[in-house]
Motif scaffolding. Structure first.
Motif, PDB file in Angstrom:
ATOM      1  N   VAL A  73      26.339  36.738  13.230  1.00  0.00           N
ATOM      2  CA  VAL A  73      24.895  36.921  13.409  1.00  0.00           C
ATOM      3  C   VAL A  73      24.405  37.882  12.333  1.00  0.00           C
ATOM      4  CG1 VAL A  73      23.024  37.659  14.937  1.00  0.00           C
ATOM      5  CG2 VAL A  73      25.083  36.592  15.909  1.00  0.00           C
TER       6      VAL A  73
ATOM      7  N   PHE B 101      16.025  34.635  24.629  1.00  0.00           N
ATOM      8  CA  PHE B 101      16.249  35.958  24.040  1.00  0.00           C
ATOM      9  C   PHE B 101      14.944  36.509  23.463  1.00  0.00           C
ATOM     10  CE2 PHE B 101      17.662  38.773  20.571  1.00  0.00           C
ATOM     11  CZ  PHE B 101      18.598  39.554  21.228  1.00  0.00           C
ATOM     12  N   ILE B 102      14.173  35.639  22.800  1.00  0.00           N
ATOM     13  CA  ILE B 102      12.886  36.045  22.232  1.00  0.00           C
ATOM     14  C   ILE B 102      11.935  36.512  23.336  1.00  0.00           C
ATOM     15  CG2 ILE B 102      10.812  35.188  21.059  1.00  0.00           C
ATOM     16  CD1 ILE B 102      12.705  33.286  19.488  1.00  0.00           C
TER      17      ILE B 102
ATOM     18  N   ILE C  31      14.710  30.840  12.462  1.00  0.00           N
ATOM     19  CA  ILE C  31      16.127  30.972  12.779  1.00  0.00           C
ATOM     20  C   ILE C  31      16.859  29.906  11.976  1.00  0.00           C
ATOM     21  CG2 ILE C  31      15.756  31.941  15.070  1.00  0.00           C
ATOM     22  CD1 ILE C  31      16.567  29.193  16.229  1.00  0.00           C
TER      23      ILE C  31
ATOM     24  N   LEU D 231      24.380  32.376  13.288  1.00  0.00           N
ATOM     25  CA  LEU D 231      22.957  32.498  13.620  1.00  0.00           C
ATOM     26  C   LEU D 231      22.328  33.552  12.726  1.00  0.00           C
ATOM     27  CD1 LEU D 231      20.426  32.086  15.427  1.00  0.00           C
ATOM     28  CD2 LEU D 231      21.407  33.808  16.983  1.00  0.00           C
TER      29      LEU D 231
ATOM     30  N   VAL E 226      22.013  26.039  21.153  1.00  0.00           N
ATOM     31  CA  VAL E 226      21.635  27.404  20.771  1.00  0.00           C
ATOM     32  C   VAL E 226      20.138  27.649  20.969  1.00  0.00           C
ATOM     33  CG1 VAL E 226      21.460  28.996  18.797  1.00  0.00           C
ATOM     34  CG2 VAL E 226      23.554  27.653  19.156  1.00  0.00           C
TER      35      VAL E 226
ATOM     36  N   LEU F 129      23.337  38.153  24.208  1.00  0.00           N
ATOM     37  CA  LEU F 129      23.236  36.829  23.580  1.00  0.00           C
ATOM     38  C   LEU F 129      24.616  36.245  23.325  1.00  0.00           C
ATOM     39  CD1 LEU F 129      21.362  34.669  22.248  1.00  0.00           C
ATOM     40  CD2 LEU F 129      21.675  35.920  20.109  1.00  0.00           C
TER      41      LEU F 129
ATOM     42  N   VAL G  47      18.230  31.124  22.414  1.00  0.00           N
ATOM     43  CA  VAL G  47      17.496  31.999  21.492  1.00  0.00           C
ATOM     44  C   VAL G  47      16.055  32.145  21.947  1.00  0.00           C
ATOM     45  CG1 VAL G  47      16.650  32.244  19.129  1.00  0.00           C
ATOM     46  CG2 VAL G  47      19.008  31.536  19.527  1.00  0.00           C
TER      47      VAL G  47
ATOM     48  N   LEU H 252      18.581  35.349  11.774  1.00  0.00           N
ATOM     49  CA  LEU H 252      17.198  35.579  12.186  1.00  0.00           C
ATOM     50  C   LEU H 252      16.426  36.097  10.980  1.00  0.00           C
ATOM     51  CD1 LEU H 252      18.021  37.516  15.483  1.00  0.00           C
ATOM     52  CD2 LEU H 252      17.582  35.071  15.267  1.00  0.00           C
TER      53      LEU H 252
ATOM     54  N   VAL I  25      20.550  28.168  11.869  1.00  0.00           N
ATOM     55  CA  VAL I  25      21.752  28.011  12.682  1.00  0.00           C
ATOM     56  C   VAL I  25      22.684  27.022  12.005  1.00  0.00           C
ATOM     57  CG1 VAL I  25      22.637  27.610  15.001  1.00  0.00           C
ATOM     58  CG2 VAL I  25      20.260  28.314  14.698  1.00  0.00           C
TER      59      VAL I  25
END
Length: 375
Positions: free
Chosen positions: A167, A104-105, A125, A137, A97, A157, A101, A139, A127
């Motif tokens: 999420v 994605f950031i 994060i 997940l 993961v 994602l 991630v 955040l 997880v």
């Protein structure tokens, strides 16, 4: 187990890293036996070993650096990020993961929180991986400013990580050494992660607690179930029940089981698991374990306690002493507070104990003790 991060001095969280595992386990057994040495009648069962690496089902990682070059790991003494994406105690599912991630950031310009300057948004994060390989997940953000952006791009994602089922965003606006805040914003239709343990489907919500080692959690609940079934009590209380692991494993025809946990989220999960399994005689209530016991009109035959590191405390020990409870199953993550609590329970005799290595590569462990009222 060897760890390049530990060897390079970048992370020393696993204080026993590099020590032979047999020595780690023997040391934990000896430490626990020394703390409980006053209990002469105690029978020590063989300790239960964990796998040495890739055992963690949950990672709480600090996000630092910049949106273009984020780090996922921990902070150094100056508050700067140290990247630990390949941490060997995390499961392969967790490690898969982290890079996605991080991408994605970068792609969506999500600014990590800068601890020294108290600026930025993404703090952590969190997880979690289920025994079936599904992922939750979370955040942790300083504000809700980026929630629309994250929500908009979340399908990308999820397409890259189809194993991610839940999420959420947790809002933690304060600058203090606390991992998360009170407010949780769910971003997926599914709200719980299914943690299948010993054939029982436990439901984990974003802010609920679950043991960080699934294999040892299964062993812990099996040991509790075996002791309870051997004693065959008509009524059981599971205090500090969490999502209901011990309580659900204690269910049996003709037996009433009551689970008490402060977290209403965890209680909702426990009720869902019980209803799905079609169990009879189960009751779960949100509240303080000690207050519940003090207010109760009757005592159960057996009490299970699985408290936080501080232990059950003087007040609950006093209630147990004065009650009609015949047996206590005490699961502890801190043998020092366990020893203190047992000293406050002179009416009970510690009969059996077992160390379970919930936390390899560290000095921490879980220990279960079966107590019986003397006389």
């Amino acid at each position: 187990m060897q760890c390049s991060y530990f060897d390079a001095g970048r992370c020393r969280s696993c204080t026993l890293m590099g020590s032979p595992y047999t020595e780690q386990l023997a040391g934990k057994q000896s430490h626990c036996q020394a703390l409980l040495s006053d209990h002469a009648a105690l029978e020590w069962l063989e300790p239960i070993a964990s796998q040495e690496s890739a055992f963690r089902n949950k990672a709480k990682m600090v996000v630092s650096g910049t949106a273009r070059n984020p780090t996922i790991g921990i902070l150094d003494a100056d508050g700067h990020g140290i990247d630990l994406r390949k941490c060997g105690v995390c499961s392969p599912g967790l490690r898969a993961v982290f890079p996605v991630v991080a991408h994605f950031i970068r792609l969506h310009r999500i600014t990590p929180y800068d601890v020294p300057h108290r600026s930025g948004e993404l703090k952590h994060i969190i997880v979690t991986e289920s025994p079936d390989g599904d992922i939750m997940l979370r955040l942790v953000l300083r504000t809700d400013q980026l929630v629309p952006r994250i929500r908009k791009h979340l399908p990308d994602l999820l397409a890259e990580l189809p194993q991610v089922k839940v999420v959420s965003v947790n809002l933690h606006p304060e600058h203090k050494a606390v991992l998360e805040g009170d407010r949780e914003i769910l971003l997926t239709e599914q709200s719980t992660l299914n943690m299948r343990v010993n054939g029982i489907n436990l439901h984990l919500r974003p802010q609920s607690f679950f043991q960080t080692n699934s294999g040892m959690a299964a062993a812990l609940y099996r040991q509790g179930r075996d002791w309870v079934n051997e004693l065959a009590p008509g009524s059981v209380w599971d205090l500090y029940c969490g999502v209901g692991g011990f309580a659900l494993h204690s269910a049996a025809p003709g037996r009433t089981v009551t689970g008490i946990e402060f977290s209403s989220e965890a209680i909702a999960s426990a009720r869902l698991s019980s209803d799905e399994a079609g169990l009879q005689g189960m009751q779960f209530e949100a509240g303080d374990a000690t207050a519940f016991a003090l207010a109760a009109e009757q005592s159960p035959d057996l009490v299970i306690v699985n408290p936080p590191r501080r232990g059950i405390g003087e007040e609950l020990c006093g209630w147990l002493e004065a009650s009609d409870v015949r047996h206590v199953v005490y699961s502890s993550c801190n043998a020092q507070s366990l020893a203190r609590d047992l000293a406050a329970l002179p009416s009970f005799t510690a009969r059996r104990a077992r160390v379970l290595d919930m936390f390899p590569q560290t000095t921490h462990y879980e220990v279960m003790v079966l107590l019986e009222r003397a006389g």
